[in-house]
Write a protein that holds these residues in place. Sequence first.
Motif, PDB file in Angstrom:
ATOM      1  N   SER A 130      32.127  -8.290 -37.631  1.00 16.35           N
ATOM      2  CA  SER A 130      31.312  -7.471 -38.519  1.00 16.35           C
ATOM      3  C   SER A 130      29.902  -7.319 -37.970  1.00 16.35           C
ATOM      4  N   PRO A 131      29.235  -6.181 -38.208  1.00 14.75           N
ATOM      5  CA  PRO A 131      27.861  -5.998 -37.736  1.00 14.75           C
ATOM      6  C   PRO A 131      26.845  -6.763 -38.564  1.00 14.75           C
ATOM      7  N   SER A 132      27.265  -7.370 -39.673  1.00 10.80           N
ATOM      8  CA  SER A 132      26.331  -8.067 -40.554  1.00 10.80           C
ATOM      9  C   SER A 132      25.945  -9.423 -39.976  1.00 10.80           C
ATOM     10  N   ARG A 133      24.687  -9.812 -40.208  1.00 10.38           N
ATOM     11  CA  ARG A 133      24.184 -11.130 -39.836  1.00 10.38           C
ATOM     12  C   ARG A 133      23.253 -11.597 -40.943  1.00 10.38           C
ATOM     13  N   VAL A 134      23.170 -12.915 -41.124  1.00 15.22           N
ATOM     14  CA  VAL A 134      22.247 -13.440 -42.118  1.00 15.22           C
ATOM     15  C   VAL A 134      20.829 -13.028 -41.737  1.00 15.22           C
ATOM     16  N   GLY A 135      20.140 -12.418 -42.683  1.00 16.59           N
ATOM     17  CA  GLY A 135      18.814 -11.886 -42.416  1.00 16.59           C
ATOM     18  C   GLY A 135      18.825 -10.453 -41.930  1.00 16.59           C
ATOM     19  N   ARG A 148      20.016  -6.321 -41.931  1.00 14.23           N
ATOM     20  CA  ARG A 148      19.995  -5.251 -42.921  1.00 14.23           C
ATOM     21  C   ARG A 148      21.061  -4.218 -42.595  1.00 14.23           C
ATOM     22  N   MET A 149      21.596  -3.609 -43.650  1.00  9.84           N
ATOM     23  CA  MET A 149      22.555  -2.519 -43.498  1.00  9.84           C
ATOM     24  C   MET A 149      22.275  -1.482 -44.580  1.00  9.84           C
ATOM     25  N   PRO A 150      22.702  -0.236 -44.362  1.00  7.72           N
ATOM     26  CA  PRO A 150      22.491   0.802 -45.380  1.00  7.72           C
ATOM     27  C   PRO A 150      23.293   0.530 -46.644  1.00  7.72           C
ATOM     28  N   LEU A 151      22.801   1.034 -47.758  1.00  5.31           N
ATOM     29  CA  LEU A 151      23.494   0.871 -49.032  1.00  5.31           C
ATOM     30  C   LEU A 151      24.752   1.725 -49.118  1.00  5.31           C
ATOM     31  N   TYR A 152      24.686   2.949 -48.614  1.00  6.39           N
ATOM     32  CA  TYR A 152      25.709   3.947 -48.906  1.00  6.39           C
ATOM     33  C   TYR A 152      27.021   3.745 -48.153  1.00  6.39           C
ATOM     34  N   CYS A 153      27.026   2.917 -47.102  1.00  6.80           N
ATOM     35  CA  CYS A 153      28.242   2.786 -46.297  1.00  6.80           C
ATOM     36  C   CYS A 153      28.760   1.360 -46.226  1.00  6.80           C
ATOM     37  N   THR A 154      28.283   0.489 -47.109  1.00 13.29           N
ATOM     38  CA  THR A 154      28.774  -0.879 -47.183  1.00 13.29           C
ATOM     39  C   THR A 154      29.236  -1.159 -48.603  1.00 13.29           C
ATOM     40  N   ALA A 155      30.230  -2.028 -48.742  1.00 15.29           N
ATOM     41  CA  ALA A 155      30.731  -2.344 -50.082  1.00 15.29           C
ATOM     42  C   ALA A 155      29.657  -3.036 -50.918  1.00 15.29           C
ATOM     43  N   ILE A 156      28.942  -4.000 -50.325  1.00 13.45           N
ATOM     44  CA  ILE A 156      27.857  -4.658 -51.056  1.00 13.45           C
ATOM     45  C   ILE A 156      26.801  -3.635 -51.445  1.00 13.45           C
ATOM     46  N   GLY A 157      26.475  -2.737 -50.523  1.00 11.68           N
ATOM     47  CA  GLY A 157      25.467  -1.720 -50.821  1.00 11.68           C
ATOM     48  C   GLY A 157      25.868  -0.819 -51.963  1.00 11.68           C
ATOM     49  N   LYS A 158      27.133  -0.406 -51.980  1.00  7.40           N
ATOM     50  CA  LYS A 158      27.601   0.457 -53.071  1.00  7.40           C
ATOM     51  C   LYS A 158      27.586  -0.284 -54.403  1.00  7.40           C
ATOM     52  N   ALA A 159      27.951  -1.573 -54.381  1.00  5.31           N
ATOM     53  CA  ALA A 159      27.917  -2.357 -55.613  1.00  5.31           C
ATOM     54  C   ALA A 159      26.497  -2.444 -56.157  1.00  5.31           C
ATOM     55  N   LEU A 160      25.527  -2.651 -55.291  1.00  4.42           N
ATOM     56  CA  LEU A 160      24.127  -2.712 -55.710  1.00  4.42           C
ATOM     57  C   LEU A 160      23.625  -1.345 -56.150  1.00  4.42           C
ATOM     58  N   LEU A 161      23.994  -0.322 -55.394  1.00  3.45           N
ATOM     59  CA  LEU A 161      23.524   1.028 -55.676  1.00  3.45           C
ATOM     60  C   LEU A 161      24.065   1.540 -57.007  1.00  3.45           C
ATOM     61  N   ALA A 162      25.315   1.240 -57.308  1.00  7.16           N
ATOM     62  CA  ALA A 162      25.935   1.744 -58.530  1.00  7.16           C
ATOM     63  C   ALA A 162      25.218   1.247 -59.779  1.00  7.16           C
ATOM     64  N   TYR A 163      24.693   0.027 -59.729  1.00  5.40           N
ATOM     65  CA  TYR A 163      24.068  -0.576 -60.905  1.00  5.40           C
ATOM     66  C   TYR A 163      22.539  -0.486 -60.874  1.00  5.40           C
TER      67      TYR A 163
END
Length: 261
Positions: A134-139, A141-156
């Motif tokens: 995965s491209p994710s690393r602790v610390g 950043r990734m865009p909101l619109y193309c990640t599952a975590i980002g969409k969960a945060l964005l929706a609410y």
Amino acid sequence: MTIEPLRPDHPPADLNTVLGKVVTVLFAFRADDHCVALAELGRRTGLPKGTLHRIVTDLLQVRLLDRVEGGYRLSGRVFQLGMRASVERGLLEVATPFMEDVYERTHETVHLGVLDEDSVVYVAKIGGHRQASSPSRVGGRMPLYCTAIGKALLAYSGPELFRRVIEAGLERRTSRTVTAPGLLRRQLERVLETGVAYEYEESAVGIVCVAAPILDARERPVAALSVTGPSTRFRPDTVATIVRAAATGTGGVLARRASGV
């Protein structure tokens, strides 16, 4: 060769102040840097060589930077300072047992991410020998619109954040990245209905993911928890209930702590 300007990971600092220059240098380091040469720091910050050298020397003296072969890196003191941030520390204390339980039940990579400006910042990651590339690393950043975590945060998070994300542009990262605002809006509406968000190779090829928001007592997103796996064998829908339960449990404990119960 044309060098593209770097996208800052923090709001622009006032380079007319010493503090602004210090902040610019510290935030020039990325999560995946092992060391950064002075010339590269100059490219990332845009600071004159003499000014940059003075700032780096001062940061070395107070041990916020370490000198290593090939350049410089953030010191352990920066990590210690970050761990004193009360919100993230409390979140990690509560979320970690839930994340460990999710990992034991799925044996896939488990992430915890928080909202920062218009991005996801990953604050914890658990993965074993089978973890996805995965491209994710602790610390990081990734865009909101193309990640599952980002969409969960964005929706609410309400319409204001959605509008900012759309205005900034939905950059295509893979052939499956959602770049149509209408389609993204429909996905977020579905997140609100089901309590989970999905990503299917939208941020990186070969990666699929399911995430659920960790909400406070007012239904505002504190963070989000996800499970990520390779598209060749992982079906995120099969663990959606597990992820949603872990996120709900984390939010419940945080809410009780906040109310003093």
